[in-house]
Write an enzyme that holds these catalytic residues in place. Structure first.
Site, PDB file in Angstrom:
ATOM      1  N   GLY A  28      21.764  40.541  26.163  1.00 27.43           N
ATOM      2  CA  GLY A  28      20.536  40.121  26.696  1.00 27.43           C
ATOM      3  C   GLY A  28      20.259  38.865  26.278  1.00 27.43           C
ATOM      4  N   ASN A  29      18.921  38.166  26.931  1.00 28.82           N
ATOM      5  CA  ASN A  29      18.643  36.761  26.588  1.00 28.82           C
ATOM      6  C   ASN A  29      17.194  36.624  26.946  1.00 28.82           C
ATOM      7  OD1 ASN A  29      19.385  36.098  29.376  1.00 28.82           O
ATOM      8  ND2 ASN A  29      21.367  36.726  28.597  1.00 28.82           N
ATOM      9  N   GLY A  44      26.711  34.400  22.748  1.00 29.99           N
ATOM     10  CA  GLY A  44      27.746  35.086  21.821  1.00 29.99           C
ATOM     11  C   GLY A  44      27.298  34.998  20.390  1.00 29.99           C
ATOM     12  N   GLU A  74      23.699  33.482  30.936  1.00 35.78           N
ATOM     13  CA  GLU A  74      22.877  33.704  31.967  1.00 35.78           C
ATOM     14  C   GLU A  74      21.660  32.540  32.279  1.00 35.78           C
ATOM     15  OE1 GLU A  74      23.360  35.590  34.197  1.00 35.78           O
ATOM     16  OE2 GLU A  74      24.374  37.558  33.656  1.00 35.78           O
ATOM     17  N   HIS A  93      15.471  39.094  29.345  1.00 32.16           N
ATOM     18  CA  HIS A  93      16.447  39.941  30.403  1.00 32.16           C
ATOM     19  C   HIS A  93      17.137  40.945  29.188  1.00 32.16           C
ATOM     20  CE1 HIS A  93      20.053  41.027  32.505  1.00 32.16           C
ATOM     21  NE2 HIS A  93      20.947  40.121  31.481  1.00 32.16           N
TER      22      HIS A  93
HETATM   23 ZN   LIG Z   1      22.906  40.287  31.247  1.00 34.09          ZN
END
Ligand SMILES: [Zn+2]
Length: 222
Positions: A28-29, A44, A74, A93
């Site tokens: 996720g970010n 990562g 992303e 996200h």
């Molecule tokens: Zn994703």
């Protein structure tokens, strides 16, 4: 350090996503818009020990302005959402379980609960595209238009707000509503709230917001 406060906030929210079970590993970010810059989680990197220095700062082209680590894969998705939604200042996200499960069987999460007023009503499922691509960024930001939440097919969820706290809260609401819908579906045919019922719920939300503001104003005068 450039945007240290916002970088600390992004690091803390990424850890919160992990500890609350909304994501596993680094799946996720999180980002915040600061003027012409976007502050975003790295690619990562273990979220358990993120420091503000690990958080990347990029410009509107995705070029790194400050930070030692590669920005999230992303990043194009976050940049596309900011570009097409000038009021949005924060994005979460997540590859959360129930929203992702919904994405594989439905074209939208229907209005199963009145709390979905905060998401803009029924939440659409954007078409599948390969992660990290401009194509995914385009279809997802298009599906988001006029709302504060979108589900990405066979991928996860994305929520927006003017603060990171609110975007995270909407991520939690979307995941909870997805869970309620799937649980209800396993027992029968869920009742879905109509557009009129959602409009009344929105009026009620607005009314209580106004009451809270008025109450706070009176308290501050005492
Ligand atoms: Zn994703």
């Amino acid at each position: 350090m450039l945007h240290e406060k916002q970088r600390a906030e992004v690091a803390q929210t990424a850890l919160g996503l992990l500890t609350s079970g909304l994501i596993v590993n680094t799946s996720g970010n999180v980002s915040i818009r600061v003027g012409e810059h976007v502050v975003i989680t790295p690619s990562g990197r273990d979220y358990k020990s993120l420091t503000p220095g690990d958080i990347a700062v990029v410009n509107t082209k995705g070029e790194v302005v400050d930070g030692e680590m590669l920005p999230s894969s992303e990043t194009p998705l976050h940049l596309a959402v900011y570009e097409s939604n000038p009021d949005v200042a924060a994005i979460v996200h997540a590859h959360s379980v129930y929203a992702t499960a919904i994405s594989t069987i439905l074209d939208q999460l229907p209005t199963i609960h009145y709390q979905m007023t905060d998401l803009g009503g029924a939440v659409p499922v954007a078409p599948y595209r390969t992660f990290g691509t401009d194509e995914l960024a385009a279809v997802t930001s298009q599906a988001l238009q006029g709302r504060s939440a979108v589900i990405m097919k066979n991928h996860g969820s994305l929520t927006t707000a003017n603060t990171l706290d609110k975007a995270l809260g909407r991520c939690v609401t979307l995941e909870w509503c997805s869970k309620v819908y799937l649980k209800a579906l396993s027992g029968g045919s869920p009742n879905i709230l109509s557009a009129d019922e959602m409009a009344l719920a929105q009026q009620q939300m607005d009314s209580f917001d106004a009451k809270r503001q008025a109450f706070k104003a009176v308290k501050n005068q005492v």
